[in-house]
Scaffold this motif. Structure first.
Motif, PDB file in Angstrom:
ATOM      1  N   GLY A  30       0.776  -1.228   0.000  1.00  0.00           N
ATOM      2  CA  GLY A  30       0.000   0.000   0.000  1.00  0.00           C
ATOM      3  C   GLY A  30       0.811   1.284   0.000  1.00  0.00           C
ATOM      4  N   ARG A  31       2.120   1.203   0.066  1.00  0.00           N
ATOM      5  CA  ARG A  31       2.953   2.411   0.106  1.00  0.00           C
ATOM      6  C   ARG A  31       3.273   2.956  -1.280  1.00  0.00           C
ATOM      7  NH1 ARG A  31       7.499  -0.150   3.714  1.00  0.00           N
ATOM      8  NH2 ARG A  31       6.847  -1.861   2.372  1.00  0.00           N
ATOM      9  N   VAL A  32       2.891   2.205  -2.329  1.00  0.00           N
ATOM     10  CA  VAL A  32       3.119   2.618  -3.715  1.00  0.00           C
ATOM     11  C   VAL A  32       1.862   2.264  -4.504  1.00  0.00           C
ATOM     12  CG1 VAL A  32       4.527   2.257  -5.783  1.00  0.00           C
ATOM     13  CG2 VAL A  32       5.613   2.199  -3.530  1.00  0.00           C
ATOM     14  N   VAL A  33       1.431   3.165  -5.382  1.00  0.00           N
ATOM     15  CA  VAL A  33       0.349   2.852  -6.322  1.00  0.00           C
ATOM     16  C   VAL A  33       1.005   2.156  -7.504  1.00  0.00           C
ATOM     17  CG1 VAL A  33      -1.412   3.799  -7.853  1.00  0.00           C
ATOM     18  CG2 VAL A  33      -1.039   4.823  -5.588  1.00  0.00           C
ATOM     19  N   VAL A  34       0.492   0.989  -7.857  1.00  0.00           N
ATOM     20  CA  VAL A  34       1.117   0.165  -8.888  1.00  0.00           C
ATOM     21  C   VAL A  34       0.134  -0.103 -10.012  1.00  0.00           C
ATOM     22  CG1 VAL A  34       2.307  -2.009  -9.348  1.00  0.00           C
ATOM     23  CG2 VAL A  34       2.468  -0.972  -7.072  1.00  0.00           C
ATOM     24  N   ARG A  35       0.607   0.083 -11.246  1.00  0.00           N
ATOM     25  CA  ARG A  35      -0.197  -0.247 -12.430  1.00  0.00           C
ATOM     26  C   ARG A  35       0.692  -0.976 -13.425  1.00  0.00           C
ATOM     27  NH1 ARG A  35      -1.813   5.012 -11.263  1.00  0.00           N
ATOM     28  NH2 ARG A  35      -4.005   5.221 -10.766  1.00  0.00           N
ATOM     29  N   SER A  36       0.046  -1.694 -14.331  1.00  0.00           N
ATOM     30  CA  SER A  36       0.781  -2.291 -15.451  1.00  0.00           C
ATOM     31  C   SER A  36      -0.103  -2.243 -16.680  1.00  0.00           C
ATOM     32  CB  SER A  36       1.220  -3.727 -15.140  1.00  0.00           C
ATOM     33  OG  SER A  36       0.117  -4.593 -15.114  1.00  0.00           O
ATOM     34  N   ALA A  37       0.547  -2.226 -17.846  1.00  0.00           N
ATOM     35  CA  ALA A  37      -0.201  -2.127 -19.099  1.00  0.00           C
ATOM     36  C   ALA A  37       0.662  -2.636 -20.241  1.00  0.00           C
ATOM     37  CB  ALA A  37      -0.616  -0.684 -19.352  1.00  0.00           C
ATOM     38  N   GLY A  38       0.019  -2.835 -21.382  1.00  0.00           N
ATOM     39  CA  GLY A  38       0.733  -3.299 -22.565  1.00  0.00           C
ATOM     40  C   GLY A  38       0.339  -2.509 -23.797  1.00  0.00           C
ATOM     41  N   SER A  39       1.284  -2.379 -24.714  1.00  0.00           N
ATOM     42  CA  SER A  39       1.006  -1.652 -25.950  1.00  0.00           C
ATOM     43  C   SER A  39       0.119  -2.480 -26.888  1.00  0.00           C
ATOM     44  CB  SER A  39       2.312  -1.266 -26.638  1.00  0.00           C
ATOM     45  OG  SER A  39       3.136  -2.399 -26.822  1.00  0.00           O
ATOM     46  N   ALA A  40       0.181  -3.800 -26.778  1.00  0.00           N
ATOM     47  CA  ALA A  40      -0.682  -4.706 -27.547  1.00  0.00           C
ATOM     48  C   ALA A  40      -1.080  -5.849 -26.618  1.00  0.00           C
ATOM     49  CB  ALA A  40       0.048  -5.233 -28.778  1.00  0.00           C
ATOM     50  N   PRO A  41      -2.021  -5.590 -25.693  1.00  0.00           N
ATOM     51  CA  PRO A  41      -2.335  -6.574 -24.656  1.00  0.00           C
ATOM     52  C   PRO A  41      -2.793  -7.924 -25.207  1.00  0.00           C
ATOM     53  CG  PRO A  41      -3.581  -4.536 -24.331  1.00  0.00           C
ATOM     54  CD  PRO A  41      -2.851  -4.411 -25.620  1.00  0.00           C
ATOM     55  N   ALA A  42      -2.348  -8.967 -24.523  1.00  0.00           N
ATOM     56  CA  ALA A  42      -2.776 -10.331 -24.846  1.00  0.00           C
ATOM     57  C   ALA A  42      -4.204 -10.536 -24.336  1.00  0.00           C
ATOM     58  CB  ALA A  42      -1.829 -11.335 -24.191  1.00  0.00           C
ATOM     59  N   ASP A  43      -4.747 -11.715 -24.616  1.00  0.00           N
ATOM     60  CA  ASP A  43      -6.095 -12.044 -24.158  1.00  0.00           C
ATOM     61  C   ASP A  43      -6.122 -12.488 -22.701  1.00  0.00           C
ATOM     62  OD1 ASP A  43      -7.247 -11.471 -26.630  1.00  0.00           O
ATOM     63  OD2 ASP A  43      -6.863 -13.506 -27.361  1.00  0.00           O
ATOM     64  N   GLU A  44      -4.983 -13.015 -22.215  1.00  0.00           N
ATOM     65  CA  GLU A  44      -4.938 -13.521 -20.838  1.00  0.00           C
ATOM     66  C   GLU A  44      -3.507 -13.463 -20.312  1.00  0.00           C
ATOM     67  OE1 GLU A  44      -6.156 -17.635 -20.946  1.00  0.00           O
ATOM     68  OE2 GLU A  44      -4.360 -18.246 -22.004  1.00  0.00           O
ATOM     69  N   ILE A  45      -3.380 -13.581 -19.003  1.00  0.00           N
ATOM     70  CA  ILE A  45      -2.067 -13.665 -18.376  1.00  0.00           C
ATOM     71  C   ILE A  45      -1.465 -15.012 -18.751  1.00  0.00           C
ATOM     72  CG2 ILE A  45      -0.818 -13.657 -16.163  1.00  0.00           C
ATOM     73  CD1 ILE A  45      -2.182 -10.974 -16.834  1.00  0.00           C
ATOM     74  N   ASN A  46      -0.175 -15.021 -19.024  1.00  0.00           N
ATOM     75  CA  ASN A  46       0.546 -16.244 -19.349  1.00  0.00           C
ATOM     76  C   ASN A  46       0.316 -17.269 -18.223  1.00  0.00           C
ATOM     77  OD1 ASN A  46       2.629 -18.203 -19.456  1.00  0.00           O
ATOM     78  ND2 ASN A  46       4.058 -16.766 -20.393  1.00  0.00           N
ATOM     79  N   PRO A  47      -0.242 -18.462 -18.538  1.00  0.00           N
ATOM     80  CA  PRO A  47      -0.533 -19.453 -17.494  1.00  0.00           C
ATOM     81  C   PRO A  47       0.702 -19.883 -16.698  1.00  0.00           C
ATOM     82  CG  PRO A  47      -1.639 -20.034 -19.535  1.00  0.00           C
ATOM     83  CD  PRO A  47      -0.724 -18.883 -19.854  1.00  0.00           C
ATOM     84  N   ALA A  48       1.861 -19.936 -17.336  1.00  0.00           N
ATOM     85  CA  ALA A  48       3.081 -20.298 -16.606  1.00  0.00           C
ATOM     86  C   ALA A  48       3.478 -19.188 -15.631  1.00  0.00           C
ATOM     87  CB  ALA A  48       4.216 -20.611 -17.580  1.00  0.00           C
ATOM     88  N   VAL A  49       3.184 -17.940 -15.963  1.00  0.00           N
ATOM     89  CA  VAL A  49       3.433 -16.821 -15.046  1.00  0.00           C
ATOM     90  C   VAL A  49       2.515 -16.954 -13.834  1.00  0.00           C
ATOM     91  CG1 VAL A  49       3.139 -14.322 -14.763  1.00  0.00           C
ATOM     92  CG2 VAL A  49       4.378 -15.231 -16.743  1.00  0.00           C
ATOM     93  N   VAL A  50       1.270 -17.319 -14.058  1.00  0.00           N
ATOM     94  CA  VAL A  50       0.331 -17.546 -12.950  1.00  0.00           C
ATOM     95  C   VAL A  50       0.911 -18.607 -12.012  1.00  0.00           C
ATOM     96  CG1 VAL A  50      -1.972 -18.380 -12.317  1.00  0.00           C
ATOM     97  CG2 VAL A  50      -1.697 -16.838 -14.276  1.00  0.00           C
ATOM     98  N   THR A  51       1.464 -19.659 -12.576  1.00  0.00           N
ATOM     99  CA  THR A  51       2.037 -20.751 -11.783  1.00  0.00           C
ATOM    100  C   THR A  51       3.219 -20.293 -10.947  1.00  0.00           C
ATOM    101  OG1 THR A  51       1.326 -22.411 -13.392  1.00  0.00           O
ATOM    102  CG2 THR A  51       3.140 -23.030 -11.929  1.00  0.00           C
ATOM    103  N   VAL A  52       4.183 -19.600 -11.566  1.00  0.00           N
ATOM    104  CA  VAL A  52       5.388 -19.217 -10.820  1.00  0.00           C
ATOM    105  C   VAL A  52       5.092 -18.133  -9.783  1.00  0.00           C
ATOM    106  CG1 VAL A  52       6.944 -19.957 -12.666  1.00  0.00           C
ATOM    107  CG2 VAL A  52       6.315 -17.528 -12.486  1.00  0.00           C
ATOM    108  N   MET A  53       4.095 -17.312 -10.028  1.00  0.00           N
ATOM    109  CA  MET A  53       3.725 -16.314  -9.023  1.00  0.00           C
ATOM    110  C   MET A  53       3.000 -16.975  -7.850  1.00  0.00           C
ATOM    111  SD  MET A  53       5.122 -13.598 -10.031  1.00  0.00           S
ATOM    112  CE  MET A  53       4.398 -12.365  -8.947  1.00  0.00           C
ATOM    113  N   ALA A  54       2.176 -17.983  -8.140  1.00  0.00           N
ATOM    114  CA  ALA A  54       1.481 -18.717  -7.077  1.00  0.00           C
ATOM    115  C   ALA A  54       2.486 -19.400  -6.148  1.00  0.00           C
ATOM    116  CB  ALA A  54       0.527 -19.736  -7.685  1.00  0.00           C
ATOM    117  N   GLU A  55       3.636 -19.783  -6.677  1.00  0.00           N
ATOM    118  CA  GLU A  55       4.677 -20.389  -5.839  1.00  0.00           C
ATOM    119  C   GLU A  55       5.157 -19.433  -4.753  1.00  0.00           C
ATOM    120  OE1 GLU A  55       6.490 -23.133  -9.472  1.00  0.00           O
ATOM    121  OE2 GLU A  55       7.667 -21.444  -8.698  1.00  0.00           O
ATOM    122  N   LEU A  56       5.003 -18.145  -4.980  1.00  0.00           N
ATOM    123  CA  LEU A  56       5.381 -17.124  -3.990  1.00  0.00           C
ATOM    124  C   LEU A  56       4.184 -16.677  -3.154  1.00  0.00           C
ATOM    125  CD1 LEU A  56       7.691 -14.806  -6.133  1.00  0.00           C
ATOM    126  CD2 LEU A  56       8.352 -16.718  -4.654  1.00  0.00           C
TER     127      LEU A  56
END
Length: 135
Positions: A30-56
């Motif tokens: 909560g000490r920083v406002v965080v955003r992310s965006a893409g110049s040509a957004p994909a349809d979904e978050i990379n499923p392998a990224v979902v997996t490796v983030m869930a590990e944390l």
């Protein structure tokens, strides 16, 4: 003192920028406002990224890639690009960083973990700069 705002940008907003935003959000608490965006957004978050983030213990499974807007760049104090090239608008007075990182698109989880860990190292260093005493 105002809360710093950080915008992470990559082409598809499905891997690097999503990991960076989730990690900064997690560490900043909560000490920083965080955003992310893409110049040509994909349809979904990379499923392998979902997996490796869930590990944390970080759930990005409900996130969706967002389109980069001029307003998002204008609102940010720091804009961190990760391979979007000329698609990012430049405004005077903004701090721009370009993090050269491998694109996790199409990679298995075992090849994404080192990218995630490098992003985490950079995010924690950025947080220490933006919010002194946060480390």
């Amino acid at each position: 003192m105002t809360t710093p705002e950080v915008l992470f940008v990559c082409v598809h907003n499905a891997g690097r920028s999503r990991m960076a935003a989730a990690l900064l959000h997690h560490h900043a608490a909560g000490r920083v406002v965080v955003r992310s965006a893409g110049s040509a957004p994909a349809d979904e978050i990379n499923p392998a990224v979902v997996t490796v983030m869930a590990e944390l213990g970080i759930d990005v499974s409900r996130e969706f890639p967002q389109r980069l807007t001029t307003e998002a760049v204008e609102a940010a104090d720091v804009v961190i690009t990760m391979g979007c090239g000329d698609a990012c608008p430049i405004f005077p007075g903004k701090r721009y960083l370009d993090w050269q990182l491998d694109d996790p698109a199409g990679l298995p989880a075992d090849r994404i973990r080192p990218i995630r860990d490098e992003i985490d190292r950079r995010v924690q260093a950025l947080l220490a700069e933006l919010v002194p005493g946060s480390a």
